[in-house]
Structures are given as structure tokens and as C-alpha cells.
Design a protein around this motif. Structure first.
Motif, mmCIF file in Angstrom:
data_model
loop_
_atom_site.group_PDB
_atom_site.id
_atom_site.type_symbol
_atom_site.label_atom_id
_atom_site.label_comp_id
_atom_site.label_asym_id
_atom_site.label_seq_id
_atom_site.Cartn_x
_atom_site.Cartn_y
_atom_site.Cartn_z
ATOM 1 N N GLU A 143 -6.888 0.806 -0.069
ATOM 2 C CA GLU A 143 -6.173 0.104 -1.121
ATOM 3 C C GLU A 143 -6.338 -1.413 -1.017
ATOM 4 O O GLU A 143 -6.506 -2.096 -2.020
ATOM 5 N N LEU A 144 -6.294 -1.921 0.214
ATOM 6 C CA LEU A 144 -6.409 -3.369 0.388
ATOM 7 C C LEU A 144 -7.717 -3.878 -0.225
ATOM 8 O O LEU A 144 -7.738 -4.922 -0.876
ATOM 9 N N TRP A 187 0.849 -1.201 0.000
ATOM 10 C CA TRP A 187 0.000 0.000 0.000
ATOM 11 C C TRP A 187 0.885 1.251 0.000
ATOM 12 O O TRP A 187 0.734 2.139 0.830
ATOM 13 N N ASP A 231 5.175 -4.928 -3.047
ATOM 14 C CA ASP A 231 4.080 -5.819 -3.428
ATOM 15 C C ASP A 231 2.954 -4.946 -3.961
ATOM 16 O O ASP A 231 1.994 -4.637 -3.260
ATOM 17 N N GLY A 232 3.121 -4.508 -5.197
ATOM 18 C CA GLY A 232 2.264 -3.467 -5.755
ATOM 19 C C GLY A 232 0.794 -3.818 -5.789
ATOM 20 O O GLY A 232 -0.051 -3.010 -5.416
ATOM 21 N N ASP A 233 0.465 -5.035 -6.227
ATOM 22 C CA ASP A 233 -0.943 -5.352 -6.322
ATOM 23 C C ASP A 233 -1.435 -6.146 -5.108
ATOM 24 O O ASP A 233 -2.536 -6.699 -5.137
ATOM 25 N N GLY A 234 -0.616 -6.196 -4.058
ATOM 26 C CA GLY A 234 -1.082 -6.778 -2.804
ATOM 27 C C GLY A 234 -1.230 -8.284 -2.814
ATOM 28 O O GLY A 234 -1.832 -8.853 -1.909
ATOM 29 N N GLN A 260 -7.324 -4.162 -3.849
ATOM 30 C CA GLN A 260 -6.485 -5.304 -4.207
ATOM 31 C C GLN A 260 -7.247 -6.610 -4.061
ATOM 32 O O GLN A 260 -7.089 -7.538 -4.850
ATOM 33 N N GLN A 316 -9.492 -7.064 -6.952
ATOM 34 C CA GLN A 316 -8.691 -7.521 -8.089
ATOM 35 C C GLN A 316 -8.437 -9.022 -7.992
ATOM 36 O O GLN A 316 -8.572 -9.768 -8.961
#
Lengths: 192, 196, 178, 669
Positions: free
Chosen positions: B78-79, A114, A136-139, B82, B85
Motif C-alpha cells: 500500500e505504501l 495502511w 491517514d487513508g491516502d498515506g 500511496q 499517488q
């Protein structure tokens, strides 16, 4: 028992049960309810799955780091973020302890989540973080490990099992004792 | 008479049956109707193909682990994005809805589910309120039925025979502008006509 | 600021202590709330009758049920009146209360919807095509009750009792349904 | 100013506690001086609390940051008109607001109390003053908004950005006022019971205040939904958040009460049940306050952490146990006057309606305490969120709407099956017709079909009732239909006001069904110039402007909407980023029509000028917001006092009491 008695019972039992439940909850939380955010649990938390989920992380030095290749070492995974004050507070501690264990079978991996790349770079620069770090860009990794807050640490022993999980910052003493314990286990396993 | 009485319970029974059936139907077939029409073009991330409506349905069933009481569909962190996604990636890989939910439960624990599964210890979360509601409604209807007594007619006759009441009755009648209460209001309750 | 607060405190203290210092102690504030409740019940009975008429008018209640219920209300209202009379202590305020209610009963020919058959003078409750007594068609010949006529022609004017009624402290916040 | 405010709180506390003790003691000892004096003290709390409230407002306007509460909830950049919002942005101010509102309502309730309650009014006043004393004591000893900081900060921390919204001017105050207003009907009931008046003395007052409390909560809930819709940035309006539930539950309890109390008024039945209902509604209101002001469940509404949990838990316990104890004490004197005539009657319908409403309240209560229960018994904290409530409460709501369609068609006491069939014929046809039409256009979702069919049924039922009533009135009075309709409604305000509220509920139901089953949602990232097509809307992103404003950066994105290939309108959703809170508030752009809303909200502003945007098409939601004013109008019509009707002189009636000579002459006609 008359009608009145039944009604009395039917009213009193649920009402008192509800009040007792709320009292219990208040006692448990010390009268202070959980406010914003969920990380009310600090310190060691339960490990949900002891098999570490493998990942490949591109470090800031543009190298591919694969977790399973570190088998045989004690690994500490640290999920952090440059904008998180506790993470910044413990950054020197981590670097120092890492240096102390140089040469032993210990590896640290920092995983920034994040976050923005420039902020991560300047953070690593500022605290001269010696161990490998990646973004870890996209988590994906964070989700795989079920990370719910930062900083959050996972300790993987030399047999490749997740043995401990910590939420919140950690002091040097605590970190050393855990690493020592895991290294001792490792030595025992190796000798035995 | 019999017919009239039986039919008088009918709408009540109908309402109750309606409530019970729909309640059970919804629990038995969860999340019907929460997906959207599948005919719409998807503009999600370009990984494989998946059903966006299914994905949105799953979004609503996962709680954001770092937010208080918000699903990942709602949360603005943001989590949550993600995780959304990830849901889509898993769907594109051929996961079913249940498998996606299991994937997240395995990682975050049961707390991540917006509603617990209807199995194991969590069955109580569903069964107990339904049971209580049905029990309470049933008890209420039984009590209501027990309150029903053909008292009105008896009372009327009784009071009619009361001579002392006559002046007051006249006062009321005059107030209501009945010249002759016997013809206007009907001195005796007319016999109940058969239904229809 | 503290002066203001002190003055406020003083003002409150005076107002609170005043009832004890008055030479003529306040009269017995108690009113007969049982009777007031009786009158309230009578009022709601009026509403019930009005609702009954309306339901009948709309067609939700058949004629015989309507008459039966009207009869019951009639009897209940009468026994209520008697009960009030029996428990009553003479009191001009309550007489007034009663007058208002009875007057309201009378005008309850409700807002002009009560008709009198032009053929036989029968009070008509419904709006069927013909008078149930003499068979005369009512739609063309029915005349309104006196009360309704006065209401419509504005002869009633301002309600002279309304003010008194308010003073008697009995104006309920309202009396209404749902 | 702060000293004056603090002093006024203490003065009010003294007055309220004296009012409580004095009223009850004076009544018990038969000392009318004491009763009058205590009454005055109670009324004077309004004065003291007005001054306290004005002091806090002044402190906010002056940005007197020496006062901790002002420093915590405002800053220099805040616009003055947000003072009103900042006032109740935290616990301390909220409590002062609640106390202020309660003092006014208590004074009005006691002043305008119906004659039937006069004798037990001191007890009623006592109950209200006990509640007020509680709040004032909490303010004075635990959460004083006038407490000062040991230093004077240069700037305040600022108001929570989520609160800087128009809806916030009304939503929290309406909810808080509604919650506290629930104590007034309870006070009338308790006062009557304690004073030994176990008949219907409390009825009118409790009913009116019950409706007022109900309407305030209804407005608060709708405004809250609207606030969530426009500002929370995900396009929904209700998600069964614990705090929303906390306000919904007492509303449900009050809905049951204001229906059921009509049965007592008309038929003298359900007396005990009504007392239980108002106790339950008050208990749920206290539970709501406990959750708001220091609950043990997480929620997006947890704006400030609170240490008041214990004291509110104690208050909840007392507030639930004492009224029930009084009820059981007087239990044997509370029998109903009459029996039920028929299961096919308005009375029976009301009771079933009560049961369904309580069922929803129970399910909701269960959902809010389940995290605690699961922690206790299973060892895992499990949340029950939207899917749970949707699945459990959805069907009960449908059943309730069904009952809303049937109930008003049933007359009091007893209906004949033939008459009901006749009344239900048209609504049933309408319902079936709606189903057929919807199925032919390809809508097969069972819940949506049921929802629309029931909505059609209720609406037709109400309209049919109006048409029949207006028809017969027109015939009777020789008027045209419009005038007859006005006369009809005005002559039977409570009934028709209630029907208008029912129509508003149908409108809300339309919105809920429309958005739950037919909404379209797309989350996309767009660079300037790019466009995306959602059904027949083509949304083209033009660009974003960025402006720094004191405490926040305001992003304003412009989108061009083409419908069916033609330019339709511009939309400008905004996003305000507050660095000091590390959070953003969104301002959705909504193009609203009765058919559907096009809803755009930006979720992310990227450095290269592109945006993450959520595009929603929400059908029928317009009706939900329009329902609010309709509901208020209906409530006002229902509550509008009915003046004494114009009396017709009937001299013979005015000589009372005693038997009257038989009159043989013409009656008043």
C-alpha cells in the motif's frame, strides 16, 4: 617487481578487499542478513528533520485535529495499524501511560495507516483507546514523516521540534522516561 | 602496408570509442528514454494535470522503503501505491522531477533513491566503476597490442629449412591430399598485397 | 529403514575396499596424457584448417592470406606429428589413435568440398571460377576427391575405427567452436 | 524415511571426503589401488544422494510434518506436483539438490574425461570431492533437511505462494545446477595445474563443461525473467535484484571464458587469461551462492533467513584464494605458444568481448556491494538499483552487441581490411536502413535506434555468412541450397551453433529495447462495466469471481478487450490472497503476439467489486521468451559430439613411425 608480481598484486588487493568488506558486513549483521522487510533497526533512529510537518487529521470522532494547534504541549505521534501484532501488543501500554499523564501537558495522537476503517474502529473499541485517533487513508501524513514501518513514534517537544523517533513497540517504562525528560525540558524552558 | 596497419586498429578503436562515448553520454544525460511517449491519454487520479510518463519515470527511481530492493513501481504494498499517488500530486503542483526526488529524499533519506545523485560523496558510485572499466579496457588493449609480433613469417621460414621435418610434412600433405605442396599451399608466404 | 541404510553403507564399503583386496592389482591406469594432448592439438589443428577453408570459401579471407595460413598450419601439423613421434612409446592404442587422426586428415578434404580440377588434376581449395594452374573452368568439370565420393556414395560404411577409438578413451566430449 | 535420508547424507559425506583425500594421496604416492578406490567412492556418492533425495521427496508426498523442513515448506492443501518445488524452497533442500546435482555431474565429468586429462584426473576428482564434501558437511552439521521436530504439527506452514508457478519447476534448479557446474571446468584446470600439466590438457573438458554451465545459467536467467514477468505483478521481467545479479555475474564470466577458450584451442594463446577467467567465473558463482544462501543484501529472493552466511563466506574465500594461489604457483610455466598476428582478427575481437563482459560483471558486482561500501565510508546505506545498472550497463551491452556483429565476420589470425569491408557492407546498410525507417516513422530515441540498428546488423551479418556458406557449399556439392545449408551447419556445428545463440541474444535484445523504450503502462481503478482505453485497446471490466481454496482466496477478474472498436478477446487475470502469509500472488493475463503483449494484472480487489488494475502494452517481449528455446538449440548443436569422420584408406600413412619413402604415384585422390 616483475610481471607476475604486478598481476599478483592486482588480483590479491581487490579480492582481499572484497572479502574483507563482506566479512565486515557479516560481522555487523551478526552473520544474519536482513531478510524480508527493512525494519531491522529497532529502537531509536535518527531524526531526519526536526521541524514537524503540520497536518490536519480527521479523528474518529469527526473532529479536525491540527498539529500546530498543540504547540506548547509534548506530543507523541504514533503510526500504527490494526493488523500489526506489535501495535496490538502495545495498545494497552499506550492507553495506560496516557491516563497516567492526564492533566499534564502531554498529548498522544494515533495515526492509523495502511488499514481499513472498520478494523480501526473495532481496535479502538477493543482497547478503549482514550486519546484521539485518525485514519491517514491516502498515506499523506505517513509519507510526510517518512514512516517506514509500524509502529513508529515521533516525539515533539513543547517548542514544536521533533526530538526523538522510535521504530518498533515500546514498553511503559521507556515511554514514561521519555515523556518525563521532555516535560522537564519544558519546565526548564518555561522557568528560564 | 602503413595503411593496412593503421586501418587494422580502426574497428577496435571504433568499438572502444563507441563504448566510451555512449557510456559517458548516458551518465551525462540520465534517464533519457525511460519516459514514454507523452501523447497518451492519462487515466491517473483526477488532480490537476501532469505527465503520466514523467510520473512513471519517477516511480522507477524511488525505492519502496518497506520492501527489499523493489522500486515503488514494482512493489505491491500500500505504501508504494500511496507514494505513487504523492508523486502525481506533486507533479500536478508543478514540481520538477528533481524536486520530487528531493521531496522524498528529505523525508526518507538517501536510501529511498534508486540511484544516488551524481554529486557529493556519491559521485564515487558512478565514477569509480566507469574509471575502472575504462582503465581495465585500456590496459587490456595495451597488453593485446604488446602480444602482437610479426612472428608467423619468421617461424614459417625457420621450420621450412628444417630437413628433418620433411617426412612429416609429406605425411600431412598426403593427408590433406596435396599432390604437390609447393603449388597447392604455396611454398613461401606470398608478399602482402597493399590494402584494397 | 535403518536396515536399508546399513545395507547401503555395507555395499559402499565393499565397493570401495574391493580394489585393495583384488588379487591382481589394477594395471597402471596412467596413460601418456602429453601425447593425448598432442593428438587433441592435432585434432584442433584439423578443425582450424577446416575453419580456414570455410572462411576462405565464404570470402572472409583472400586467396594469398589463405595460402599463407594453410602453409603455417601445415608446418605446425608436421612438427606436431614429429614431436608426438619423438616422445612416443610404442603402444597399440596410440597407433590406432594416430591412424584415426591421419585418416581424418585424409578425409578432411572436407566433407566433399575439396575439388580436383578436371583439366590438370590440381587440388582446388577455393571455388573461384577457374583453376589457378591450367585455367580450366571448374564449375562444370570439377570432380570430387575420392574420399568425398566415397562419403557421398556411402562406400565408407560404418566407421570401423570409431568403436576402437571410443575404447581407447579418447573420444573427447566434442571438439567444437564457440 | 527421514532416518534413511539422514543416514545417506552421512554415507555420502564419508564417501566424498574419502574420495577427496584418497584421490590426491593415491596420486601423490603412486598407489593406483587407492586412486581406483577413491574414484569408486566418488561415484558412489551419486547412489547415496539419490536415495537421500528420494527420501525427501517421499517425505513431502507423505506430508510427514514431523520433519521440520517438510512442515516449513508444504501443507496438506499443496498439490503433490509442487513437491519438486517445495524440495528446494528452503536452504536445506536447495543444498541437498546442489549436492545431488554436483555428485552426478562430477561422476559424468570424470567418467567421460578426455584422454589428455587422464593423468591428472585424480586431482580433478579431488577438487570436485572437496566441493561436494563442503556441501554435504553443511547439510549434515548445519542445515539438515531431515531434522525432526520434537512434536508433529497438524499441518505444515505451506509453500511460499510466489513459488507455485510453472517457471519455478525449472528456474531455480537450472540456476543452481549452472552455478555448481562452474566448479567442473575449474576442477579440470586446477587438476592439470596441480599435476604439473601446464599445457592445454584441460582445454576440451573445461570448454564443454563451461558451455554446459553457461547454458544452464542462461536458461535459469530467462526462466527467472519469465517467472517475474508473469507472477510478480508489475509487468517487468528484470530489475537488477541482487540475487538476479548473483546469477548474471558468473554467466558473464562464463560467456567470456567459452569465447576466450576458443582462442586457446585454435591458436594456443590466452592460456593464462583463460585460467584467470575460469577462476573469476567460479569465484562469481561462489559469490552468487553466498548471496543466495545467506548474503548480506536484501532482495525479493530472500525467501528464508539463513544462518549460513559465515560458512559460505569462508567457502567463497577459500574458493577464490586457492585457485589463484595455484595459478601463481605455476605461473612461470604457462606462457602462450604463439603471438597475436593482427589486431584485426577473431582473437582480438574475443579479447575485447572478454573485457566488455568483465566490465558488465564488474559494474554489477560494484552495484551489489555498494550498499555495504557506502555504509562503511559514508555512513548511509545507499542502494544502487535499476537506474544505475541501466545507465552503466546499457551502453556496454550495446557495445557488446556491436562486437557480436563484427567479431564473427573476422577470420582467425588476420583479416584484411578489404575483406572486412566487404563483409560489413550489407550489415551496415541494413543498420542504416533500419535507422532511416524508424526515424521516418517518428522514433527518435537514440538508444532505441542504436539497439534496433545493431540488432539488424548482427542478424544480417549472420544471415549473410549463412548465405555465402550455403552458396559455396551448394556449388561445390551440386546440391540445392537447403540441403547445402544443412550440410554446412552440420559439418561446422560449433561455429553455426554459436551463431544461432547469437541470434537468440539478438532476440533478447529486441525484447529489452522494445519494453524499455516503448512500453505503455496505465494503473487504473475500474468498477464493473467501466472501461479504459489504452492506445487502440479498449479494456472493459466485467466483474470478479471469488473462490476460497483451502489456504487462499482466489480472485478471478474478467475483462473484455476491444481492439479498433471490435471485440477481440477475453482476459482473466487472477489474484490469490494467502492469509497465512498476508500476501497475494498475482496471475497476470497476457495476450502475447510477436509484435506486442497486452498485459493485465489486478493489484487490488475492493469490497465493492471494483479492481485496481495495471494495463501494459509491452512491445516485442515475445521474442525474449522465444529466444530461450533457440538458445538451447544453438547450444545443443554446438555441443553435439563430432564423430570421427569416415576414414579413407591411405595405407602408406598407416605405417608409423619413421621417414617414409617418397611416393610419386597419385595421392589418395
Amino acid at each position: 617487481m616483475g610481471k607476475r608480481g604486478w598481476i599478483l598484486l592486482g588480483t590479491a588487493v581487490p579480492v582481499l578487499a572484497l572479502l574483507a568488506l563482506l566479512t565486515w558486513a557479516s560481522v555487523k549483521s551478526g552473520g544474519v542478513p536482513g531478510g524480508f522487510g527493512v525494519n531491522t533497526e529497532f529502537g531509536q533512529v535518527e531524526v531526519l528533520s526536526d521541524t514537524p510537518r503540520d497536518f490536519s487529521l480527521e479523528t474518529l470522532d469527526s473532529e479536525q485535529l491540527v498539529l500546530s494547534q498543540l504547540r506548547g504541549k509534548v506530543v507523541m505521534l504514533d503510526f500504527w495499524s490494526s493488523w500489526c501484532p506489535p501495535c496490538r501488543a502495545e495498545a494497552p501500554v499506550l492507553s495506560q501511560v496516557y491516563a497516567e499523564y492526564d492533566g499534564k501537558s502531554v498529548e498522544f495522537i494515533g495515526i492509523s495507516i495502511w488499514d481499513r476503517k472498520d478494523a480501526v474502529l473495532s481496535h479502538v473499541d477493543e482497547y478503549s483507546v482514550p486519546y484521539p485517533n485518525g485514519i491517514d487513508g491516502d498515506g499523506r501524513i505517513a509519507i510526510d514523516y517518512g514512516v517506514t514501518g509500524i509502529p513508529e513514534k515521533f516525539f515533539i517537544d513543547s517548542d514544536g521540534r521533533v526530538v526523538k523517533r522510535f521504530v518498533g513497540p515500546m514498553n511503559a517504562g521507556r515511554l514514561r522516561s521519555i515523556l518525563d525528560e521532555l516535560l522537564a525540558d519544558h519546565a526548564k524552558g518555561a522557568s528560564g | 602496408m602503413l595503411n593496412a596497419r593503421r586501418s587494422s586498429i580502426f574497428p577496435v578503436a571504433l568499438a572502444t570509442a563507441f563504448a566510451a562515448v555512449t557510456l559517458l553520454a548516458l551518465v551525462a544525460f540520465p534517464s533519457t528514454g525511460f519516459a514514454q511517449d507523452g501523447s497518451l491519454p492519462s487515466s491517473g487520479p483526477p488532480t490537476g494535470s501532469y505527465n503520466e510518463d514523467e510520473a512513471q519515470g519517477i516511480d522507477r527511481m524511488l525505492m519502496c522503503p518497506v520492501c527489499p530492493a523493489e522500486s515503488i513501481d514494482q512493489a505491491q504494498v500500500e505504501l508504494a501505491r500511496q507514494m505513487q499517488q504523492k508523486v502525481r500530486e506533486l507533479l500536478a503542483e508543478g514540481y520538477t522531477r528533481q524536486e520530487v526526488l528531493d521531496y522524498f529524499e528529505e523525508r526518507y533519506g538517501p536510501k529511498v533513491l534508486a540511484a544516488p545523485p551524481k554529486t557529493g560523496a556519491h559521485i564515487w558510485a558512478w565514477v569509480l566503476p566507469i574509471g575502472s572499466v575504462l582503465l581495465g579496457t585500456g590496459a587490456g588493449l595495451v597488453i593485446l597490442r604488446s602480444m602482437k609480433r610479426p612472428s608467423a613469417a619468421r617461424q614459417t621460414v625457420q621450420e621450412q629449412g628444417d630437413e628433418d621435418l620433411q617426412p612429416y610434412l609429406e605425411e600431412v600433405d598426403r593427408g590433406l591430399a596435396f599432390d604437390d605442396p609447393a603449388t597447392a599451399a604455396g611454398s613461401s608466404p606470398p608478399p602482402e598485397e597493399p590494402n584494397g | 529403514m535403518l536396515v536399508v541404510a546399513g545395507m547401503l553403507a555395507l555395499l559402499c564399503a565393499i565397493a570401495v575396499l574391493h580394489p585393495f583386496l583384488r588379487r591382481d592389482p589394477p594395471g597402471d591406469a596412467e596413460t601418456d596424457s602429453d601425447n593425448a594432448a598432442g593428438y587433441a592439438e592435432l585434432e584442433s589443428m584439423l578443425d582450424s584448417i577446416q575453419t580456414l577453408q570455410l572462411e576462405h570459401q565464404i570470402g572472409n579471407i583472400p586467396e594469398d592470406t589463405f595460402r599463407e595460413h594453410l602453409q603455417t598450419y601445415r608446418l605446425e601439423a608436421a612438427s606436431l606429428l614429429r614431436r608426438i613421434d619423438e616422445s612416443r612409446v610404442p603402444d597399440p592404442e596410440q597407433d590406432l589413435e594416430r591412424q584415426v587422426l591421419l585418416a581424418r586428415l585424409a578425409s578432411n578434404g572436407v566433407n566433399g568440398t575439396w575439388l580436383v580440377c578436371a583439366g590438370c588434376g590440381e587440388q582446388l581449395m577455393g571455388h573461384g571460377e577457374a583453376c589457378p594452374v591450367c585455367g580450366q573452368s571448374q564449375s562444370t568439370t570439377a570432380r570430387r576427391t575420392e574420399g568425398a565420393r566415397r562419403v557421398e556414395e556411402g562406400e565408407g560404411g560404418e566407421d570401423p575405427l570409431a568403436g576402437l577409438r571410443r575404447e581407447a578413451g579418447t573420444t573427447p566430449l566434442d571438439d567444437s567452436e564457440e | 524415511m527421514a532416518d534413511l535420508g539422514a543416514m545417506c547424507v552421512w554415507i555420502a559425506l564419508a564417501l566424498a571426503s574419502y574420495g577427496a583425500v584418497g584421490s590426491v594421496l593415491g596420486k601423490m604416492r603412486g598407489s593406483s589401488e587407492l586412486v581406483v578406490s577413491a574414484q569408486r567412492a566418488s561415484h558412489l556418492t551419486v547412489l547415496a544422494l539419490t536415495v537421500a533425495t528420494l527420501s525427501l521427496v517421499t517425505l513431502f508426498i507423505n506430508r510427514d510434518f514431523e520433519v521440520a523442513y517438510v512442515a516449513a515448506h508444504s501443507d496438506i492443501a499443496m498439490e503433490d506436483y509442487f513437491t519438486w518445488v517445495a524440495f528446494y524452497a528452503g536452504n536445506e533442500g536447495s543444498l541437498l539438490y546442489i549436492a545431488f546435482v554436483l555428485s552426478i555431474m562430477a561422476a559424468v565429468a570424470v567418467w567421460r574425461a578426455p584422454a589428455a586429462t587422464q593423468e591428472t584426473l585424480p586431482y580433478t576428482n579431488g577438487v570436485l570431492m572437496v566441493v561436494l564434501t563442503f556441501f554435504l558437511a553443511v547439510i549434515g552439521f548445519m542445515a539438515n533437511p531431515f531434522d525432526k521436530l520434537p512434536f508433529i504439527p497438524l499441518d505444515g506452514e505451506g509453500i511460499n505462494p510466489l513459488l507455485t508457478h510453472f517457471g519455478m519447476f525449472f528456474h531455480p534448479p537450472a540456476l543452481m545446477a549452472g552455478l555448481i557446474a562452474a566448479s567442473i571446468p575449474l576442477a579440470f584446470v586446477l587438476g592439470s595445474l596441480v599435476g604439473g600439466k601446464t599445457s592445454d590438457q584441460w582445454l576440451d573438458a573445461a570448454r564443454v563443461w563451461g558451455i554446459i554451465s553457461w547454458a544452464l545459467l542462461a536458461c535459469g536467467l530467462l526462466l527467472g525473467s519469465w517467472w517475474a514477468y508473469t507472477i510478480l505483478g508489475w509487468g517487468g521481467y528484470w530489475f537488477w535484484d541482487p540475487v538476479e545479479n548473483a546469477a548474471l555475474m558468473p554467466w558473464l564470466g562464463l560467456t567470456a571464458f567459452i569465447h576466450s577458450v576458443m582462442v586457446q584451442k585454435r591458436r594456443g594463446m590466452f592460456r593464462m587469461w583463460n585460467i584467470v577467467l575460469i577462476n573469476v567465473a567460479f569465484g562469481l558463482a561462489l559469490y552468487g551462492m553466498f548471496m543466495n544462501r545467506g548474503g548480506s543484501v536484501p532482495s525479493v529472493h530472500s525467501f528464508g533467513e539463513s544462518t549460513l552466511g559465515w560458512i559460505f563466506l569462508l567457502f567463497l574465500a577459500v574458493g577464490v584464494i586457492v585457485p589463484f594461489a595455484v595459478f601463481f604457483w605455476r605461473y612461470n610455466k604457462l606462457k602462450s605458444d604463439r603471438d597475436l598476428d593482427s589486431m584485426l582478427s577473431r582473437e582480438a575481437a574475443f579479447l575485447i568481448n572478454n573485457l566488455l563482459l568483465l566490465a558488465i560483471a564488474f559494474v554489477t558486482l560494484w552495484g551489489t556491494v555498494y550498499p555495504l561500501l557506502s555504509q562503511l565510508f559514508i555512513g548511509e546505506e545507499i542502494t544502487l538499483a535499476r537506474p544505475f545498472y541501466d545507465q552503466m550497463n546499457g551502453p556496454i551491452f550495446l557495445a557488446l552487441i556491436f562486437l557480436m556483429g563484427v567479431g564473427p565476420l573476422l577470420p582467425w589470425r588476420q583479416a584484411t581490411w578489404a575483406a572486412v569491408r566487404r563483409s560489413l557492407l550489407v550489415p551496415s546498410i541494413a543498420a542504416v536502413a533500419v535507422i532511416v525507417v524508424l526515424m521516418t516513422v517518428g522514433i527518435w530515441k537514440p538508444y532505441a535506434l542504436a539497439g534496433f540498428a545493431l540488432a539488424a546488423m548482427v542478424t544480417t551479418g549472420v544471415l549473410q555468412d549463412w548465405a555465402r556458406g550455403a552458396g559455396s557449399t551448394a556449388k561445390a556439392r551440386g546440391e540445392n541450397y537447403a540441403a547445402a545449408f544443412v550440410h554446412l551447419v552440420w559439418g561446422n556445428r560449433p561455429r553455426y551453433g554459436g551463431y544461432i545463440v547469437h541470434l537468440a541474444v539478438v532476440m533478447v535484445a529486441l525484447g529489452v529495447v522494445g519494453t524499455s523504450f516503448f512500453n505503455i503502462q496505465r494503473d487504473v481503478a475500474l468498477a464493473p462495466g467501466e472501461s479504459v482505453t489504452v492506445r487502440d485497446y479498449e479494456v472493459r471490466y466485467l466483474g470478479t469471481t471469488e473462490e476460497f481454496k483451502g489456504n487462499r482466496t482466489e480472485y478471478l477478474s474478467r475483462f473484455e478487450v476491444h481492439k479498433n472498436g471490435e471485440f477481440a478477446y477475453l482476459m482473466e487475470p487472477g489474484r490469490h490472497f494467502y492469509p497465512s502469509f498476508n500476501m497475494a500472488s498475482t496471475r497476470a493475463a497476457i495476450h502475447s503476439t510477436p509484435v506486442e503483449d497486452l498485459y493485465l494484472v489486478t493489484s487490488e480487489n475492493m469490497a465493492d467489486g471494483s479492481v485496481g488494475v495495471r494495463i501494459l502494452v509491452n512491445p516485442l517481449i515475445w521474442w525474449m521468451w522465444v529466444a530461450g528455446p533457440v538458445m538451447v538449440a544453438g547450444t545443443l548443436i554446438a555441443l553435439w559430439p563430432q564423430p570421427a569422420r569416415i576414414p579413407v584408406r591411405a595405407p602408406s600413412l598407416l605405417t608409423v613411425p619413421g621417414p617414409r619413402p617418397q611416393t610419386t604415384g597419385p595421392g589418395p585422390a
